[in-house]
Write a protein that holds these residues in place. Structure first.
Motif, PDB file in Angstrom:
ATOM      1  N   ASN A  30      70.488 -70.349  42.548  1.00  0.00           N
ATOM      2  CA  ASN A  30      71.416 -71.220  43.265  1.00  0.00           C
ATOM      3  C   ASN A  30      71.806 -70.588  44.591  1.00  0.00           C
ATOM      4  O   ASN A  30      71.955 -69.378  44.699  1.00  0.00           O
ATOM      5  CB  ASN A  30      72.660 -71.466  42.415  1.00  0.00           C
ATOM      6  CG  ASN A  30      73.424 -72.665  42.897  1.00  0.00           C
ATOM      7  OD1 ASN A  30      72.847 -73.571  43.492  1.00  0.00           O
ATOM      8  ND2 ASN A  30      74.723 -72.693  42.645  1.00  0.00           N
ATOM      9  N   MET A  31      71.958 -71.400  45.601  1.00  0.00           N
ATOM     10  CA  MET A  31      72.416 -70.906  46.896  1.00  0.00           C
ATOM     11  C   MET A  31      72.965 -72.082  47.687  1.00  0.00           C
ATOM     12  O   MET A  31      72.646 -73.235  47.407  1.00  0.00           O
ATOM     13  CB  MET A  31      71.267 -70.255  47.665  1.00  0.00           C
ATOM     14  CG  MET A  31      70.104 -71.216  47.921  1.00  0.00           C
ATOM     15  SD  MET A  31      68.894 -70.482  49.018  1.00  0.00           S
ATOM     16  CE  MET A  31      68.336 -71.910  49.916  1.00  0.00           C
ATOM     17  N   HIS A  68      77.931 -86.288  32.634  1.00  0.00           N
ATOM     18  CA  HIS A  68      76.480 -86.168  32.838  1.00  0.00           C
ATOM     19  C   HIS A  68      76.105 -85.734  34.248  1.00  0.00           C
ATOM     20  O   HIS A  68      75.103 -86.173  34.791  1.00  0.00           O
ATOM     21  CB  HIS A  68      75.781 -87.490  32.531  1.00  0.00           C
ATOM     22  CG  HIS A  68      75.928 -87.935  31.118  1.00  0.00           C
ATOM     23  ND1 HIS A  68      75.129 -87.468  30.107  1.00  0.00           N
ATOM     24  CD2 HIS A  68      76.788 -88.798  30.548  1.00  0.00           C
ATOM     25  CE1 HIS A  68      75.494 -88.037  28.974  1.00  0.00           C
ATOM     26  NE2 HIS A  68      76.499 -88.840  29.210  1.00  0.00           N
ATOM     27  N   GLY A  69      76.938 -84.911  34.852  1.00  0.00           N
ATOM     28  CA  GLY A  69      76.539 -84.340  36.132  1.00  0.00           C
ATOM     29  C   GLY A  69      76.831 -85.197  37.350  1.00  0.00           C
ATOM     30  O   GLY A  69      76.385 -84.862  38.447  1.00  0.00           O
ATOM     31  N   ILE A  92      69.671 -78.981  35.430  1.00  0.00           N
ATOM     32  CA  ILE A  92      70.362 -77.711  35.175  1.00  0.00           C
ATOM     33  C   ILE A  92      71.272 -77.815  33.956  1.00  0.00           C
ATOM     34  O   ILE A  92      71.581 -78.900  33.472  1.00  0.00           O
ATOM     35  CB  ILE A  92      71.154 -77.217  36.414  1.00  0.00           C
ATOM     36  CG1 ILE A  92      72.284 -78.175  36.757  1.00  0.00           C
ATOM     37  CG2 ILE A  92      70.213 -76.982  37.589  1.00  0.00           C
ATOM     38  CD1 ILE A  92      73.249 -77.608  37.780  1.00  0.00           C
ATOM     39  N   SER A  93      71.705 -76.663  33.474  1.00  0.00           N
ATOM     40  CA  SER A  93      72.545 -76.629  32.273  1.00  0.00           C
ATOM     41  C   SER A  93      73.982 -77.007  32.620  1.00  0.00           C
ATOM     42  O   SER A  93      74.380 -76.988  33.793  1.00  0.00           O
ATOM     43  CB  SER A  93      72.530 -75.226  31.675  1.00  0.00           C
ATOM     44  OG  SER A  93      73.210 -74.344  32.550  1.00  0.00           O
ATOM     45  N   ALA A  94      74.742 -77.298  31.577  1.00  0.00           N
ATOM     46  CA  ALA A  94      76.147 -77.643  31.785  1.00  0.00           C
ATOM     47  C   ALA A  94      76.906 -76.488  32.427  1.00  0.00           C
ATOM     48  O   ALA A  94      77.718 -76.704  33.333  1.00  0.00           O
ATOM     49  CB  ALA A  94      76.779 -78.021  30.443  1.00  0.00           C
ATOM     50  N   LEU A 251      72.587 -81.609  30.333  1.00  0.00           N
ATOM     51  CA  LEU A 251      73.551 -82.405  31.099  1.00  0.00           C
ATOM     52  C   LEU A 251      73.332 -83.902  30.902  1.00  0.00           C
ATOM     53  O   LEU A 251      74.275 -84.676  30.769  1.00  0.00           O
ATOM     54  CB  LEU A 251      73.351 -82.135  32.581  1.00  0.00           C
ATOM     55  CG  LEU A 251      74.308 -81.277  33.353  1.00  0.00           C
ATOM     56  CD1 LEU A 251      73.993 -81.425  34.816  1.00  0.00           C
ATOM     57  CD2 LEU A 251      75.747 -81.610  33.071  1.00  0.00           C
ATOM     58  N   LEU A 252      72.064 -84.294  30.945  1.00  0.00           N
ATOM     59  CA  LEU A 252      71.760 -85.720  30.894  1.00  0.00           C
ATOM     60  C   LEU A 252      71.581 -86.225  29.464  1.00  0.00           C
ATOM     61  O   LEU A 252      71.385 -87.409  29.248  1.00  0.00           O
ATOM     62  CB  LEU A 252      70.483 -86.016  31.697  1.00  0.00           C
ATOM     63  CG  LEU A 252      70.508 -85.622  33.178  1.00  0.00           C
ATOM     64  CD1 LEU A 252      69.256 -86.108  33.885  1.00  0.00           C
ATOM     65  CD2 LEU A 252      71.742 -86.185  33.869  1.00  0.00           C
TER      66      LEU A 252
END
Ligand SMILES: *[C@@H]1O[C@H](CO)[C@@H](O)[C@H](O)[C@H]1NC(C)=O
Ligand SMILES: *[C@@H]1O[C@H](CO)[C@@H](O)[C@H](O)[C@H]1NC(C)=O
Ligand SMILES: *[C@@H]1O[C@H](CO)[C@@H](O)[C@H](O)[C@H]1NC(C)=O
Ligand SMILES: *[C@@H]1O[C@H](CO)[C@@H](O)[C@H](O)[C@H]1NC(C)=O
Ligand SMILES: *[C@@H]1O[C@H](CO)[C@@H](O)[C@H](O)[C@H]1NC(C)=O
Length: 280
Positions: A30-31, A68-69, A92-94, A251-252
């Motif tokens: 991540n950035m 759900h993001g 990506i994960s929760a 997430l989804l």
């Protein structure tokens, strides 16, 4: 040399910002990918807007995971009202989603403290807030990130853009308007990986228009590159030469269904597209 391209397609202004500060790293870590803050506004003498903003920013990290993001919310009344939207990348994960959201809110507070219209792009999440409603109103401000000299094999180039055009066409019809796809190139086992996503407050038609416009606007910038990313206000695309995304998204999945049935009513908006942004 890293290059950051800004495009506001309606007026076709292209800004080239050389020496992208964080570098375009290849691994999927991540950035921060970019940000956009409106000019500092000191008219909030009683600090009500800022207080509302803090309440709002603090509520995002947990709510975005529950939803759900993707999460939109409004805090405050009249002139001190804040509208906000946050979207996590669909794979990506929760915990990455809430972590990225939290970090993006910190960046917003640090870098754009007195701004009323803010966009923060991270690789894994997208934060936007404003004192004016933008919900459901598709905007085409976008940033493309690529390594200017990392050219792809010419025979793969001729397959890459049609592949991403197909992805841009298919993604809007998927649930959550999120899709990943793999290109088996004609070059002995070489593969390319694509991903596209839209914010869920716009229609599927607008999602498709948004993605198409990005491919069109940045065609000459990304067309012959091995890896690139485009970050917009309502749609996003990623292209790479390795399997950078995870296959299964918690997430989804149904496990993250929100516990209550409350849903934000998306109102109609006006004049947001006329807003003038300051780039920093
Ligand atoms: C939002 O803030 C900008 C300046 O930061 C101001 O010009 C505009 O009128 C504000 N809009 C509302 C609805 O208060
Ligand atoms: C958030 O920032 C912290 C501190 O810089 C960092 O350790 C963490 O990995 C970041 N999380 C995400 C998801 O970017
Ligand atoms: C950009 O691509 C060129 C050619 O592949 C490579 O030599 C260079 O190291 C890359 N730059 C960065 C910062 O990754
Ligand atoms: C690409 O190749 C893999 C096997 O390596 C196969 O499972 C997949 O169906 C192929 N995809 C397409 C679109 O041909
Ligand atoms: C995802 O699935 C592909 C095969 O379709 C596999 O090659 C890859 O290693 C998997 N990636 C992860 C992160 O599980």
């Amino acid at each position: 040399m890293q290059t950051l391209y800004f495009v506001v397609p309606c007026v076709m202004i292209i800004f080239l910002v050389l020496a992208f500060p964080n570098g375009f790293c290849l691994a999927d870590i991540n950035m921060k990918s970019g940000s956009q803050c409106s000019q500092a506004d000191y008219s909030d003498s009683e600090g009500t807007f800022q207080a509302n903003l803090r309440v709002l920013l603090d509520s995002l990290a947990s709510n975005v995971v529950e939803n759900h993001g993707f999460y939109q919310t409004i805090v405050g009344r009249k002139a001190n009202r804040v509208y906000s939207s946050v979207l996590c990348r669909g794979d990506i994960s929760a915990s990455s989603c809430s972590g990225c959201t939290l970090n993006s809110t910190r960046v917003a507070s640090n870098d754009c403290g007195m701004s009323k219209e803010v966009i923060i792009w991270f690789r894994w999440c997208f934060l936007r807030y404003s004192n004016e409603s933008f919900f459901g109103d598709m905007q085409q401000t976008s940033v493309a990130i690529t390594n200017e000299t990392d050219f792809d094999d010419p025979s793969v180039v001729s397959e890459g853009l049609p592949f991403m055009t197909g992805l841009a066409d298919a993604a809007p019809d998927r649930s959550y308007m999120f899709l990943t796809a793999i290109l088996n190139t004609s070059q002995g086992g070489q593969k390319r990986y694509g991903m596209a996503q839209c914010t869920r407050d716009i229609s599927r038609i607008d999602c498709r228009r948004c993605l198409d416009a990005q491919l069109e606007s940045f065609r000459t910038v990304i067309g012959n590159k091995r890896r690139w990313e485009i970050y917009g206000s309502n749609c996003f695309m990623w292209y790479n030469d390795y399997h950078f995304y995870s296959n299964a998204s918690a997430l989804l999945s149904a496990a993250w269904r929100p516990s209550s049935c409350t849903r934000l009513i998306i109102g109609t908006t006006l004049a947001v597209s006329a807003a003038i942004f300051m780039f920093f």
